[in-house]
Write a protein that holds these residues in place. Structure first.
Motif, PDB file in Angstrom:
ATOM      1  N   GLY A  83       0.796  -1.213   0.000  1.00 45.61           N
ATOM      2  CA  GLY A  83       0.000   0.000   0.000  1.00 45.61           C
ATOM      3  C   GLY A  83       0.831   1.267   0.000  1.00 45.61           C
ATOM      4  N   ARG A  84       0.212   2.350   0.428  1.00 40.61           N
ATOM      5  CA  ARG A  84       0.862   3.668   0.425  1.00 40.61           C
ATOM      6  C   ARG A  84       2.071   3.719   1.362  1.00 40.61           C
ATOM      7  NH1 ARG A  84      -4.446   4.274   0.095  1.00 40.61           N
ATOM      8  NH2 ARG A  84      -5.311   5.509  -1.626  1.00 40.61           N
ATOM      9  N   ARG A 120      -0.515   2.917 -20.141  1.00 40.41           N
ATOM     10  CA  ARG A 120       0.668   2.372 -20.796  1.00 40.41           C
ATOM     11  C   ARG A 120       1.359   3.406 -21.687  1.00 40.41           C
ATOM     12  NH1 ARG A 120       3.550  -1.830 -19.693  1.00 40.41           N
ATOM     13  NH2 ARG A 120       1.598  -2.794 -19.049  1.00 40.41           N
ATOM     14  N   PHE A 121       0.591   4.368 -22.203  1.00 37.80           N
ATOM     15  CA  PHE A 121       1.142   5.353 -23.129  1.00 37.80           C
ATOM     16  C   PHE A 121       1.506   6.671 -22.451  1.00 37.80           C
ATOM     17  CE2 PHE A 121      -1.499   2.454 -25.513  1.00 37.80           C
ATOM     18  CZ  PHE A 121      -0.755   2.188 -26.649  1.00 37.80           C
ATOM     19  N   VAL A 122       1.340   6.747 -21.125  1.00 34.70           N
ATOM     20  CA  VAL A 122       1.573   7.998 -20.393  1.00 34.70           C
ATOM     21  C   VAL A 122       2.769   7.832 -19.471  1.00 34.70           C
ATOM     22  CG1 VAL A 122       0.593   9.731 -18.848  1.00 34.70           C
ATOM     23  CG2 VAL A 122      -0.892   8.512 -20.474  1.00 34.70           C
ATOM     24  N   GLU A 123       3.798   8.651 -19.694  1.00 33.35           N
ATOM     25  CA  GLU A 123       4.989   8.598 -18.852  1.00 33.35           C
ATOM     26  C   GLU A 123       4.617   8.924 -17.404  1.00 33.35           C
ATOM     27  OE1 GLU A 123       8.886   7.865 -18.008  1.00 33.35           O
ATOM     28  OE2 GLU A 123       7.904   7.663 -19.976  1.00 33.35           O
ATOM     29  N   GLY A 124       5.093   8.125 -16.479  1.00 37.21           N
ATOM     30  CA  GLY A 124       4.743   8.296 -15.075  1.00 37.21           C
ATOM     31  C   GLY A 124       3.653   7.314 -14.684  1.00 37.21           C
ATOM     32  N   LEU A 125       2.543   7.344 -15.402  1.00 34.33           N
ATOM     33  CA  LEU A 125       1.476   6.375 -15.136  1.00 34.33           C
ATOM     34  C   LEU A 125       1.889   4.974 -15.557  1.00 34.33           C
ATOM     35  CD1 LEU A 125      -1.879   8.155 -16.119  1.00 34.33           C
ATOM     36  CD2 LEU A 125      -1.056   7.564 -13.845  1.00 34.33           C
ATOM     37  N   ARG A 126       2.683   4.884 -16.635  1.00 33.47           N
ATOM     38  CA  ARG A 126       3.130   3.570 -17.104  1.00 33.47           C
ATOM     39  C   ARG A 126       3.892   2.835 -16.001  1.00 33.47           C
ATOM     40  NH1 ARG A 126       5.303   5.091 -21.353  1.00 33.47           N
ATOM     41  NH2 ARG A 126       7.493   5.231 -20.781  1.00 33.47           N
ATOM     42  N   GLN A 127       4.698   3.567 -15.250  1.00 35.72           N
ATOM     43  CA  GLN A 127       5.499   2.953 -14.207  1.00 35.72           C
ATOM     44  C   GLN A 127       4.706   2.695 -12.931  1.00 35.72           C
ATOM     45  OE1 GLN A 127       6.260   5.679 -15.926  1.00 35.72           O
ATOM     46  NE2 GLN A 127       8.260   5.418 -16.884  1.00 35.72           N
ATOM     47  N   ALA A 128       3.642   3.452 -12.697  1.00 36.39           N
ATOM     48  CA  ALA A 128       2.963   3.396 -11.401  1.00 36.39           C
ATOM     49  C   ALA A 128       1.572   2.794 -11.446  1.00 36.39           C
ATOM     50  CB  ALA A 128       2.872   4.804 -10.801  1.00 36.39           C
ATOM     51  N   ASN A 129       1.039   2.511 -12.635  1.00 38.03           N
ATOM     52  CA  ASN A 129      -0.375   2.141 -12.681  1.00 38.03           C
ATOM     53  C   ASN A 129      -0.672   0.815 -11.982  1.00 38.03           C
ATOM     54  OD1 ASN A 129      -1.541   0.015 -14.917  1.00 38.03           O
ATOM     55  ND2 ASN A 129       0.503   0.685 -15.480  1.00 38.03           N
ATOM     56  N   GLY A 130       0.262  -0.145 -12.027  1.00 40.77           N
ATOM     57  CA  GLY A 130       0.030  -1.398 -11.317  1.00 40.77           C
ATOM     58  C   GLY A 130      -0.007  -1.187  -9.811  1.00 40.77           C
ATOM     59  N   ILE A 131       0.924  -0.391  -9.302  1.00 38.83           N
ATOM     60  CA  ILE A 131       0.967  -0.103  -7.860  1.00 38.83           C
ATOM     61  C   ILE A 131      -0.300   0.617  -7.426  1.00 38.83           C
ATOM     62  CG2 ILE A 131       2.208   1.146  -6.054  1.00 38.83           C
ATOM     63  CD1 ILE A 131       4.767   0.759  -7.696  1.00 38.83           C
ATOM     64  N   ILE A 132      -0.742   1.588  -8.240  1.00 36.63           N
ATOM     65  CA  ILE A 132      -1.950   2.346  -7.899  1.00 36.63           C
ATOM     66  C   ILE A 132      -3.180   1.451  -7.907  1.00 36.63           C
ATOM     67  CG2 ILE A 132      -3.469   4.219  -8.635  1.00 36.63           C
ATOM     68  CD1 ILE A 132      -0.974   5.586  -9.797  1.00 36.63           C
ATOM     69  N   ALA A 133      -3.271   0.567  -8.905  1.00 41.35           N
ATOM     70  CA  ALA A 133      -4.416  -0.345  -8.982  1.00 41.35           C
ATOM     71  C   ALA A 133      -4.460  -1.264  -7.764  1.00 41.35           C
ATOM     72  CB  ALA A 133      -4.349  -1.166 -10.266  1.00 41.35           C
ATOM     73  N   GLY A 134      -3.283  -1.750  -7.341  1.00 45.31           N
ATOM     74  CA  GLY A 134      -3.243  -2.606  -6.156  1.00 45.31           C
ATOM     75  C   GLY A 134      -3.580  -1.854  -4.895  1.00 45.31           C
ATOM     76  N   THR A 135      -3.037  -0.651  -4.772  1.00 42.15           N
ATOM     77  CA  THR A 135      -3.323   0.178  -3.597  1.00 42.15           C
ATOM     78  C   THR A 135      -4.802   0.532  -3.521  1.00 42.15           C
ATOM     79  OG1 THR A 135      -1.111   1.142  -3.706  1.00 42.15           O
ATOM     80  CG2 THR A 135      -2.749   2.339  -2.436  1.00 42.15           C
ATOM     81  N   GLY A 136      -5.402   0.819  -4.669  1.00 45.18           N
ATOM     82  CA  GLY A 136      -6.814   1.206  -4.703  1.00 45.18           C
ATOM     83  C   GLY A 136      -7.781   0.050  -4.591  1.00 45.18           C
ATOM     84  N   GLY A 137      -7.271  -1.185  -4.569  1.00 44.12           N
ATOM     85  CA  GLY A 137      -8.144  -2.344  -4.380  1.00 44.12           C
ATOM     86  C   GLY A 137      -8.895  -2.789  -5.629  1.00 44.12           C
TER      87      GLY A 137
END
Length: 206
Positions: A83-84, A120-137
């Motif tokens: 998480g966070r 996947r096409f956005v710099e920054g989100l590409r690297q963090a989207n999996g972590i954010i999805a897991g954190t957000g449940g």
């Protein structure tokens, strides 16, 4: 025998020439769970190499797709389990600061689950989207579906464009070299115009 790649691409030869597909898979994998690695750059470079006859484009695409999906799922597990707290404690070591993570999370929340595909096409989100999805449940199966779709589109787009460019790489570099002087002059004029505009605006404000 395939001729040596011209221009600055020649400097990438040691990495892709020595490690080949392993370089593609490893760099894409680690980028997708938060490490600031040049995943998109290595994919494009590998596609160009494939177009020039150095690698097989199907293998490049398959390896990049698998690495992208696995990497994002590692990120999902990190977010789900840590998480966070984990992000805030260790994220700064991979340039994922709390501020950067918060902005990405707000964007993610605002646009809903389908942003996993677009991320996947956005710099920054590409690297963090999996972590954010897991954190957000987000449910894992839903994340997996969106993530796989995004990975397929991302790999398909860049691998195809880079492969086509690679098949004409010598001609492309000839054209770039021919018009390089004109391009540099144009960029210098544009930069001078922007600087002059800013100076005039500041004088007007004062």
């Amino acid at each position: 025998m395939v001729p040596p790649l011209p221009g600055p691409l020649a400097h990438l030869a040691p990495l892709l020439g020595h490690y080949g597909y392993w370089a593609v898979g490893a760099v894409v994998l680690v980028e997708d769970f938060g490490v600031p690695a040049p995943g998109e750059t290595i994919l494009i470079a590998a596609g160009i190499y494939a177009g020039a006859g150095r690698l097989d484009i199907v293998a490049v695409a398959v390896i990049a797709f698998a690495a992208a999906v696995v990497g994002d799922n590692v990120g999902y597990l990190i977010g789900r389990s840590g998480g966070r707290t984990l992000v805030h404690r260790w994220g700064r070591y991979v340039l994922l600061t709390p501020e950067r993570f918060q902005k990405a999370e707000e964007f993610f929340t605002r646009h809903g689950g389908h942003i996993v595909t677009v991320a996947r096409f956005v710099e920054g989100l590409r690297q963090a989207n999996g972590i954010i999805a897991g954190t957000g449940g987000m449910p894992w199966r839903r994340f997996l579906a969106y993530n796989a779709l995004g990975a397929a589109l991302w790999v398909g787009l860049w691998a195809t464009l880079a492969f086509v460019a690679g098949t004409h790489i010598t001609a492309l570099y000839d054209e770039i070299t021919r018009y390089r002087l004109y391009t540099l002059i144009t960029l210098a004029v544009l930069a001078a115009a922007l600087i002059g505009r800013r100076v005039l605006r500041r004088r007007h404000e004062n």
